[in-house]
Structure formats: C-alpha cells, structure tokens
Design an enzyme around this catalytic site. Structure first.
Site, PDB file in Angstrom:
ATOM      1  N   HIS A 425       1.006  -1.234   0.124  1.00  0.00           N
ATOM      2  CA  HIS A 425      -0.117   0.085  -0.206  1.00  0.00           C
ATOM      3  C   HIS A 425       0.844   1.119   0.069  1.00  0.00           C
ATOM      4  O   HIS A 425       2.127   1.125   0.250  1.00  0.00           O
ATOM      5  CB  HIS A 425      -1.002   0.040   1.206  1.00  0.00           C
ATOM      6  CG  HIS A 425      -0.454   0.098   2.441  1.00  0.00           C
ATOM      7  ND1 HIS A 425       0.112   1.273   3.136  1.00  0.00           N
ATOM      8  CD2 HIS A 425       0.057  -0.809   3.366  1.00  0.00           C
ATOM      9  CE1 HIS A 425       0.526   1.149   4.339  1.00  0.00           C
ATOM     10  NE2 HIS A 425       0.468  -0.105   4.567  1.00  0.00           N
ATOM     11  N   CYS A 449       3.457  -4.952   6.445  1.00  0.00           N
ATOM     12  CA  CYS A 449       3.097  -4.666   5.091  1.00  0.00           C
ATOM     13  C   CYS A 449       4.268  -3.957   4.121  1.00  0.00           C
ATOM     14  O   CYS A 449       5.524  -3.581   4.838  1.00  0.00           O
ATOM     15  CB  CYS A 449       2.188  -3.406   4.881  1.00  0.00           C
ATOM     16  SG  CYS A 449       0.482  -4.308   5.616  1.00  0.00           S
TER      17      CYS A 449
END
Length: 494
Positions: A425, A449
């Site tokens: 992301h 992430c």
C-alpha cells in the site's frame, strides 16, 4: 300217324321259335346259392342286434378309465375294479439320514354307478375327483417338517489378485417344500403309483450358476473394461490409466464407480496441476530459487467433472478412449514466473515490477518492523484483491492500536492460501524516509506490509491484477527476535 306228325311239327316249330328269340331255358342250379347268403345276412344282423343290446349295459372292448381297462365289463364290475384306485396308498418322504415321513392319501375318485352308466359308451373315461381330495392332500403335505439346512449360494464375480473371476455356486440343504408338494400332487394326479421321495432331490438350487448367460456377459464386459486403454490428457501432458487402477474403478456389476475414479483423480492432481507445483523464479540479481506455490497460482484439475468423463469412458463400449481433463484456472500461468510480477528485495528494501518480462517500476520501500512477529515474510505470494480509499486497522505487538488511511491497498495471499493480513500500500507520510535501508529497524517499520511511495503505488495498482505473483526474498529478519507468525519460505537454490 297224322297225330304224331302234327306233334313232331309242333315241337320243331317251338324249338325254331325259341332259337329265333335268343332265350335260354332257366337253370335250376342257381337257386341253392341264394339260400346261404340270406342266412348269413340274417345271422350277422342277429349278432349286431345282440351286440347292440349287450353294449347297452357293458363297456366297449377297448374302454378304460384313468388308464384302467374296463372293456366288456358291466357297470357293477367296472365300479368294483375302479374303486381299487382309491385303495390305501401312501406318500413317503425320506430324509438324507434315512428317516421317513409318511402321508396316507385321501380317497381321490368319486366312482358312482350313475357316472359310469352315463359314460358307458365312451372308450376313454376320466373319473371325477373328490372335491376335497386336493385340499386334504395339500393340508397333509403342509404339515411336513424339515431340518433348517444350509442355504444355497449363487455364483458371483469377485475381484481377486489376478483380476475378476467367477466364484462357482454352492448347493445347500434347504428343502424346497413348494417344489416337493408340486411334484407329489402331479404324480398323484397322474396315478404314477410311485410316491416315495428323497428330500435331497428337492434342495433349493442356486438361482445363478457359474455358466449362466448373465455372469458370462458380465464377465466379458468386465474383461473388456479392465483391459481397455484410457488416456487422460492434462494440459500439455498425458497419463495412461494402468490396468490395475482400472480394476479398482469397477464394482461387482461391472460398472465404473465414480467415487473410486474421483479418488484416483484427486491422487494424481498434485502431480499434474501447476497450482501444486513449486514456483521457479530468477530475481534481479540473477539468483534462481524454487519456492512453494501458495496454492492459488496456476491451474488445477476439476476433480468432479474430470472423474465424470473418465467414468463415461470406462463404461463405454470402445476399446480405447482419450479423456481431456477439465481445467480450472489459467493454463498460461507457468510454474516459471518470468513475465508479469512484483519482486521485493528485503535486504535492499527495493521493489520492482516487471510487465511482460520488462521492468517498468523500480522503487524503494519500507517493510515490516524488525521483529519476527511484524516481519514481511519471504516466499511466493499472490495479490488477493485490490481496493482503494480504505482504512487499515489492527494492533501492534505492544497492544497499541493503529488505523492508517490508504489510497491503494493490495493484500497478499501466502503459502497454504493463508491470508497474512499483510499487503502492498501507499505510505506517503513516510515519503522522506524511503531509500533508508535501515528504516525497518525503527518505528518507521510497518506491521508487515510493504510501504510504497504513492506515485509508484499508483502505477503498480493500475498495472497489477488479483492473482499476480509477488516474490519476496531476503534474510534481514533471520536474526530478529521472537518467532515468525506467518509462513516463511526462502526458496531452494536451483
């Protein structure tokens, strides 16, 4: 003298007249022949009259009743003789051990003078049977009792070590009471006079014999099926079903058991389906490794539909069949990833995107905080789905909560089809720290992430698709504290 001459002339005249007309004088010798002939005719007629009168009260010479000769007899004599048919008779049932059960026959025939008198002119007579005879005899036969005995067994087909074979029938010792009664009743009705029976002759017989047409045809079908050639085409490969395996597909009736076929297809599926094969990947540094497939990349065999096609092939009359396996997934997804993919280099904190084999994106990233519990785990992953303008929420290892708004979000599916809750992301709030290879060692590190600059993330988001490979490699977390909480695969060198 004159008188004699006249007489002589008259006589001559008479002879001359007779000669002229052609008549002969009557012969008196024919008269005695006619008398005996008339007498014979009269005697024959007398005999006929006597015979007619005689056979008004006597049976004809060839007359018989139920096979008993009664010719020349009058009604009284015939009745007396025929009543002997109702004489004392017995039915004897002998067991295999020699024991006997005896039944006295009830009176069978209703022999009356009225009936005989009515049929005296008949040459073949069938005596009337007493109305209660058959019912009384059946009742007595029904009272017979027999040992329980062992039942007979039908011949059948079974699968042995050498394949299918016919198991012969076995004869038992259970008495067919209905068959025995039927035989006794038939013999008594026909007056055979022999009413001794051995129960061994009336044991129930198997319904199916080893040489029956049913088993013969069934065996022929089984032999044809277990010796047929069935090839299963699976993408660019093929497999021929072994004879031993074909045998396991067939039930006793010679039909394919789809459950058994499905079990076999399930067994071979990992060997042939690309979704079960390891992924071979060469990174930007030229290192080639083989990773475990996460179970979502490639194609697999549709078990149920392929098994149904194989079942039809087994039951077909053809000696050879080729079945094309039904494929789920993209057959173009090879176990060698070298076209369109994301590559993340943990050691150098870099991410690369290749599209159709050409590198189109190269960007620094910040991965998981230095702890095995928050690590970005190495291995082969795929993009689970794509989302925009969402909030990422969760808990850190210290229990603190986080809620991060992102523009682009692509979570990953890891080995074993585990949703690791890590993904790729944008993180522009860390924009000035991208390029710092040690940022993951600080609080700038993520909860697992891959934080990416917004511009690069925008390009990647537009070019990527769900199911696209993401290969993560590197050793920066090997010495990190705690334990990995997600599947880790560093790959095997090739």
């Amino acid at each position: 003298m004159e008188e004699k001459d006249l007489e002589t002339r008259a006589t001559r005249s008479s002879r001359t007249s007779n000669n002229q007309t052609g008549k002969k004088p009557k012969n008196k010798k024919n008269r005695p022949i006619m008398v005996p002939m008339v007498a014979a005719i009269m005697i024959f007629t007398l005999f006929l009259l006597i015979g007619y009168a005689f056979f008004q009260s006597h049976f004809l010479p060839m007359a018989e009743a139920n096979g008993t000769k009664i010719g020349w007899m009058n009604v009284d004599a015939a009745q007396k003789k025929l009543e002997e048919l109702n004489g004392a008779q017995q039915v004897v049932i002998e067991s295999a051990e020699g024991e006997q059960q005896v039944i006295d026959l009830p009176e069978k025939y209703n022999v009356t003078k009225e009936f005989l008198d009515e049929n005296i002119s008949q040459s073949s007579i069938k005596l009337p049977i007493n109305e209660t005879f058959k019912a009384e005899l059946e009742a007595k036969l029904n009272e017979l009792t027999f040992a329980e005995g062992a039942p007979s067994q039908d011949a059948y087909i079974e699968r042995g070590e050498a394949g299918f074979q016919i198991v012969p029938e076995q004869y038992g010792t259970v008495v067919d009471k209905a068959g025995l009664m039927e035989k006794v009743l038939a013999d008594v009705e026909q007056n055979t006079g022999e009413y001794t029976y051995n129960v061994a002759d009336f044991y129930q017989k198997p319904a199916v014999l080893k040489d029956s047409e049913e088993l013969t045809n069934q065996m022929a079908a089984l032999t044809q099926k277990e010796n047929k050639t069935i090839t299963v085409a699976i993408s660019d490969k093929s497999v021929q079903i072994p004879k031993e395996t074909l045998q396991t597909f067939l039930n006793g009736e010679g039909n394919a058991d789809q459950a058994a076929v499905e079990a076999w297809v399930t067994q071979i599926s990992p060997e042939y389906s690309s979704i079960s094969q390891p992924i071979t990947f060469t990174n930007i540094h030229g290192e080639t490794r083989r990773y475990l497939n996460n179970g979502s990349y490639g194609w697999s065999i549709n078990i149920a539909e392929t098994a149904a096609l194989i079942t039809q092939a087994v039951d077909s009359a053809n000696g050879e069949e080729t079945v094309t396996a039904v494929i789920d997934g993209d057959v173009n997804q090879s176990s060698v990833v070298n076209q369109t993919y994301v590559e993340i280099d943990l050691n150098n904190q870099m991410m690369y995107f290749f599209q159709n084999g050409v590198k189109t994106i190269e960007t620094p990233v910040i991965t998981g905080r230095y702890n095995k519990g928050t690590a970005t785990v190495p291995g082969f992953h795929t993009i689970l789905y794509k989302d925009t303008d969402t909030n990422l929420e969760g808990s850190m290892l210290d229990g603190s909560k986080y809620s991060v708004p992102v523009k682009y979000w692509m979570p990953l599916l890891s080995y074993g089809q585990v949703v690791t809750q890590i993904g790729i992301h944008d993180a522009d709030y860390k924009l000035e720290h991208f390029g710092n290879k040690e940022a993951y060692m600080t609080n700038l590190g993520s909860n697992g992430c891959i934080n990416t600059p917004g511009d690069a993330m925008s390009q990647l988001f537009a070019a990527s698709y769900p199911g696209m490979p993401v290969i993560i490699y590197g050793t920066i977390y090997d010495d990190a504290p705690s334990e990995f909480d997600k599947p880790v695969d560093h790959g095997e060198p090739v």
